[in-house]
Scaffold this motif. Structure first.
Motif, PDB file in Angstrom:
ATOM      1  N   GLY A 288      35.199  44.670  41.754  1.00 20.59           N
ATOM      2  CA  GLY A 288      36.258  45.536  41.257  1.00 20.59           C
ATOM      3  C   GLY A 288      37.479  44.750  40.828  1.00 20.59           C
ATOM      4  N   ILE A 289      37.800  43.673  41.581  1.00 22.97           N
ATOM      5  CA  ILE A 289      38.915  42.810  41.200  1.00 22.97           C
ATOM      6  C   ILE A 289      38.614  42.118  39.878  1.00 22.97           C
ATOM      7  CG2 ILE A 289      40.197  40.738  41.852  1.00 22.97           C
ATOM      8  CD1 ILE A 289      39.706  41.628  44.812  1.00 22.97           C
ATOM      9  N   PHE A 290      37.405  41.610  39.738  1.00 31.11           N
ATOM     10  CA  PHE A 290      37.030  40.991  38.465  1.00 31.11           C
ATOM     11  C   PHE A 290      37.260  41.940  37.299  1.00 31.11           C
ATOM     12  CE2 PHE A 290      34.000  40.737  35.022  1.00 31.11           C
ATOM     13  CZ  PHE A 290      34.170  39.440  34.571  1.00 31.11           C
ATOM     14  N   MET A 291      36.832  43.189  37.454  1.00 37.88           N
ATOM     15  CA  MET A 291      36.934  44.132  36.343  1.00 37.88           C
ATOM     16  C   MET A 291      38.384  44.407  35.960  1.00 37.88           C
ATOM     17  SD  MET A 291      33.947  44.689  35.244  1.00 37.88           S
ATOM     18  CE  MET A 291      34.468  45.952  34.075  1.00 37.88           C
ATOM     19  N   ARG A 292      39.291  44.369  36.927  1.00 36.87           N
ATOM     20  CA  ARG A 292      40.713  44.587  36.638  1.00 36.87           C
ATOM     21  C   ARG A 292      41.203  43.590  35.584  1.00 36.87           C
ATOM     22  NH1 ARG A 292      44.355  43.694  41.751  1.00 36.87           N
ATOM     23  NH2 ARG A 292      42.778  45.152  42.533  1.00 36.87           N
ATOM     24  N   TYR A 293      40.824  42.338  35.768  1.00 29.92           N
ATOM     25  CA  TYR A 293      41.320  41.302  34.858  1.00 29.92           C
ATOM     26  C   TYR A 293      40.445  41.175  33.614  1.00 29.92           C
ATOM     27  CZ  TYR A 293      44.338  40.474  38.764  1.00 29.92           C
ATOM     28  OH  TYR A 293      45.260  40.654  39.762  1.00 29.92           O
TER      29      TYR A 293
END
Length: 279
Positions: free
Chosen positions: A210-215
């Motif tokens: 989910g963190i990856f997708m944010r960026y």
């Protein structure tokens, strides 16, 4: 809630570590996450308290930038045991974000630039444009796991510094990192953590994608490249079609199944929301 939670809390009450006031703890990366959160709160509300708190936290973090070991970089913990990708990816994003929000700033921009130059020079980004976990005691790439959130934070740091400087090489590097994730971290087109297949992801690792997708979606929005938006939509489609049970619980494996808890739910929901076009 901000005022209530900026105080002092013993270990185990709000975090595994004690919180010592102003969201600061011995874990430098955990402390940086709070600063990133308060910058986002400032962007949403315009309330200067949040930006001021991010500055307070960043000043604490700056005390762990150390040129005496490996020529630079921020230590992962107060004990100064390790220099790694997450702590320094967060540092670059945080310092560049402060520059972009503080009129007339030069100090945070200098720090962001130094952080990026050290990160690139550290060798943590390998020849496949994938981010390994950290550096060895001899200051070389340690070859440890490519976690998706480290890949995302490298993209996010490059993008925020690009917004600060207009340096096109930063945008180009963010693209290389995004392209590598699509080609090397996404079997069958679906983002996959290295621990997903065996079901061994710990509570932190359950949230990394989910963190990856944010960026990554920041990259899609910054470039306008349709292939990035298509990739983001593919993740959302796979989660909704393959990773959702009858109670709408979302699991660890976005291609289908795995552990289901609030961490996997938050991570997958983040991908669903991010894939929704603005407006």
């Amino acid at each position: 809630m901000f005022d209530k939670n900026k105080g002092v809390f013993p270990a185990g009450e709000k975090s595994g570590d004690a919180l010592e006031g102003n969201f600061i703890s011995r874990a430098i990366d955990d402390t940086e996450w709070w600063a990133i959160a308060w910058i986002e709160a400032y962007d949403l509300t315009g309330d200067r308290r949040y930006l001021d708190m991010a500055v307070t936290i960043a000043n604490y973090v700056q005390g762990y930038w150390d040129t005496s070991t490996c020529g630079g970089g921020v230590w992962w913990d107060r004990e100064r045991t390790y220099k790694n990708a997450v702590t320094n990816g967060l540092y670059i994003r945080l310092t560049a974000a402060l520059h972009n929000r503080l009129a007339g700033d030069t100090v945070w921009l200098q720090r962001a630039t130094a952080g990026w130059n050290w990160f690139i020079g550290s060798g943590m980004i390998n020849s496949s444009n994938l981010v390994n976990d950290g550096v060895t005691g001899a200051c070389g790439n340690n070859g440890q796991t490519v976690w998706t959130y480290n890949q995302g934070l490298a993209i996010g740091g490059a993008l925020e510094l690009w917004r600060a400087t207009g340096d096109s090489s930063l945008l180009a590097r963010a693209r290389q990192l995004g392209d590598a994730a699509m080609s090397s971290l996404s079997p069958g087109g679906v983002l996959t953590e290295s621990c997903d297949p065996a079901g061994t992801c710990d509570d932190n690792q359950k949230q990394f994608k989910g963190i990856f997708m944010r960026y990554f979606v920041d990259l899609a929005d910054s470039t306008g490249d349709a292939s990035y938006r298509t990739y983001a939509q593919r993740q959302a489609d796979s989660i909704w079609q393959n990773d959702r049970d009858s109670l709408n619980r979302l699991g660890q494996r976005w291609a289908g199944g795995g552990t289901r808890d609030w961490r996997t739910q938050a991570s997958a929901l983040g991908a669903l929301v991010l894939a929704t076009p603005a407006g």
